[in-house]
Structures are given as C-alpha cells and as structure tokens.
Scaffold this motif. Sequence first.
Motif, short mmCIF file in Angstrom:
data_model
loop_
_atom_site.label_atom_id
_atom_site.label_comp_id
_atom_site.label_asym_id
_atom_site.label_seq_id
_atom_site.Cartn_x
_atom_site.Cartn_y
_atom_site.Cartn_z
N UNK A 35 14.41 41.80 -43.58
CA UNK A 35 13.84 42.27 -44.86
C UNK A 35 12.31 42.62 -44.66
N UNK A 36 11.97 44.09 -45.00
CA UNK A 36 10.82 44.43 -44.70
C UNK A 36 9.89 44.47 -46.31
N UNK A 37 10.61 44.45 -47.30
CA UNK A 37 9.78 44.52 -48.60
C UNK A 37 9.01 43.28 -48.84
N UNK A 38 8.09 43.50 -49.73
CA UNK A 38 7.03 42.22 -50.00
C UNK A 38 8.00 41.27 -50.68
N UNK A 39 7.62 39.91 -50.82
CA UNK A 39 8.53 39.07 -51.55
C UNK A 39 8.64 39.47 -52.90
N UNK A 40 7.68 39.80 -53.63
CA UNK A 40 7.87 40.18 -55.21
C UNK A 40 8.86 41.11 -55.43
N UNK A 41 9.33 42.14 -54.43
CA UNK A 41 10.39 42.91 -54.76
C UNK A 41 11.75 42.46 -54.96
N UNK A 42 12.25 42.83 -56.22
CA UNK A 42 13.66 41.97 -56.37
C UNK A 42 14.76 42.64 -55.20
N UNK A 43 15.56 41.71 -54.80
CA UNK A 43 16.55 41.95 -53.72
C UNK A 43 17.31 43.22 -53.76
N UNK A 44 17.47 43.67 -54.97
CA UNK A 44 18.18 44.88 -55.05
C UNK A 44 17.75 46.23 -54.70
N UNK A 45 16.31 46.31 -54.77
CA UNK A 45 15.41 47.22 -54.65
C UNK A 45 14.85 46.99 -53.06
N UNK A 46 15.18 45.78 -52.54
CA UNK A 46 14.21 45.63 -51.14
C UNK A 46 14.83 46.47 -50.05
N UNK A 47 14.17 46.87 -49.23
CA UNK A 47 14.44 47.50 -48.02
C UNK A 47 14.61 46.40 -46.69
N UNK A 48 15.70 46.62 -45.87
CA UNK A 48 15.84 45.88 -44.74
C UNK A 48 16.00 46.74 -43.67
N UNK A 49 15.80 46.27 -42.44
CA UNK A 49 15.80 46.83 -41.10
C UNK A 49 17.00 46.23 -40.39
N UNK A 50 17.78 46.97 -39.60
CA UNK A 50 18.74 46.39 -38.89
C UNK A 50 20.09 45.58 -39.39
N UNK A 51 20.34 44.79 -38.68
CA UNK A 51 21.67 43.81 -39.27
C UNK A 51 22.82 44.20 -38.27
N UNK A 52 23.86 43.55 -38.64
CA UNK A 52 25.01 43.39 -37.90
C UNK A 52 25.74 44.99 -38.16
N UNK A 53 25.73 45.66 -36.86
CA UNK A 53 25.98 47.16 -36.92
C UNK A 53 27.59 47.25 -37.20
N UNK A 54 28.26 46.40 -36.90
CA UNK A 54 29.59 46.63 -37.13
C UNK A 54 30.14 46.58 -38.26
N UNK A 55 29.29 45.75 -39.25
CA UNK A 55 29.57 45.34 -40.58
C UNK A 55 29.43 46.56 -41.27
N UNK A 56 28.05 47.15 -40.70
CA UNK A 56 27.50 48.16 -41.39
C UNK A 56 28.33 49.51 -41.50
N UNK A 57 29.03 49.61 -40.17
CA UNK A 57 29.85 50.89 -39.90
C UNK A 57 31.33 50.60 -40.78
N UNK A 58 31.78 49.30 -40.91
CA UNK A 58 32.87 49.04 -41.72
C UNK A 58 32.42 49.18 -43.15
N UNK A 59 31.28 48.86 -43.80
CA UNK A 59 31.12 48.86 -45.03
C UNK A 59 30.76 50.53 -45.46
N UNK A 60 30.25 51.24 -44.56
CA UNK A 60 30.18 52.66 -44.76
C UNK A 60 31.53 53.37 -44.74
N UNK A 61 32.40 52.95 -43.87
CA UNK A 61 33.94 53.60 -43.76
C UNK A 61 34.85 53.12 -45.17
N UNK A 62 34.49 51.78 -45.65
CA UNK A 62 35.12 51.38 -46.86
C UNK A 62 34.70 51.93 -48.11
N UNK A 63 33.33 52.34 -48.11
CA UNK A 63 32.56 52.89 -49.22
C UNK A 63 31.89 51.68 -50.04
#
Length: 187
Positions: free
Chosen positions: A86-114
């Motif tokens: 998580x890169x966003x400040x703690x007071x930013x709601x989770x749905x609006x927060x910005x994140x860096x990185x994470x599981x690359x394979x899961x990201x590609x799967x989620x993009x492929x599945x929509x």
Amino acid sequence: MTPGTLLLARPFLGDPNFERTVVLLCRHDPDDGAFGLVLNRLTELSLPDVLPAYSGPALPLGVGGPVQHNTLHYLHRLGELPDAIRLSAPDVPPDDAVYWGGDYEVLLEWLTLGRATANDVRLYVGYSGWSGGQLEQEIAAETWVVRPDGAEKVFTFEPQELWRGVLLEMGGRYRVLANYPIDPSLN
C-alpha cells in the motif's frame, strides 16, 4: 519522505529523463536510497507487445524511469492482490488506495479474466532510483516539488495532464510553475 509521495520536476530542471515528470515514491530509505516510478511518460507499447503469451486487455506501458527498461512494474487499486504494498495514506479508503506490485501471476490472471481492468492498473517499464542521500540533496537544491500523500493522483489525471494538474491543485506559487513555458525564450 514516505511512500506515496509525489515528486514533481520543476519546469527548469533541464534533465530530459525527468522534464515535467511526476514520480511516485514507492520506497525510501535515507541510507539505502529511493525507488519511484514516473507516472506521466507513455510508450507506444502495450502489455501484449512485451508479453506475447498474455491474452488480456492491451494495457499501455509507461516509462517508469531511466533505469532497467527490461523490468516491469505496476501500480493498482487491487488491495486484495497478494503481496501488494500500500502506498496511499492510512486515511484513504481501501477501494481508493493505490498499491505497488504484488503477485504478478495473479495480476495477469485477473486481467485476463476481467476481474481487473485498465481502470485499475498502470504498468511501467524501468524505474527511477536514487542512491542514499541523493534524493534529499536534490530536494534541498529545489529540483523537485514534493506533494505528500498523492498516490491516488495516478488514477485521477490522464498522464499528459498529471504534472500541470497536480501543481494547479496545490495552488499558490505552484500555479505559476504549472504555467511555466516549456521554452521561456519564446515568450
């Protein structure tokens, strides 16, 4: 400085790698240095151009900085992506927060599945890096305008409007910088 800080290049910087750029600070340690991603430089490439086996949407690629263009980095609004930072400040709601990185394979799967879309993810080749103390020296020399807690701006503005838009939002003396001509000698 904390992760999630925006660094806006002053208009008279003179370095073509960073002219009128906005860098999102992802990691910072005064001794070890800093790591960030330029948010407002696009390439002509999209994800399938660099990953031919990928079958999801053709997300555009930005230039994250002048270091290691053979690396792929991503920012997103997918807080449930495993290992995301998580890169966003703690007071930013989770749905609006910005994140860096994470599981690359899961990201590609989620993009492929929509499950994730182009509205949720920004991709970058390369990164911006500073050695220990270097960024602090550049800030002291007024190379950068510092905007704390600005990570969400990556999804607020189109890349070509980001630098000017954030400076205008900051107001005051920054409004002058936002309107500074690219070549003052042409005024």
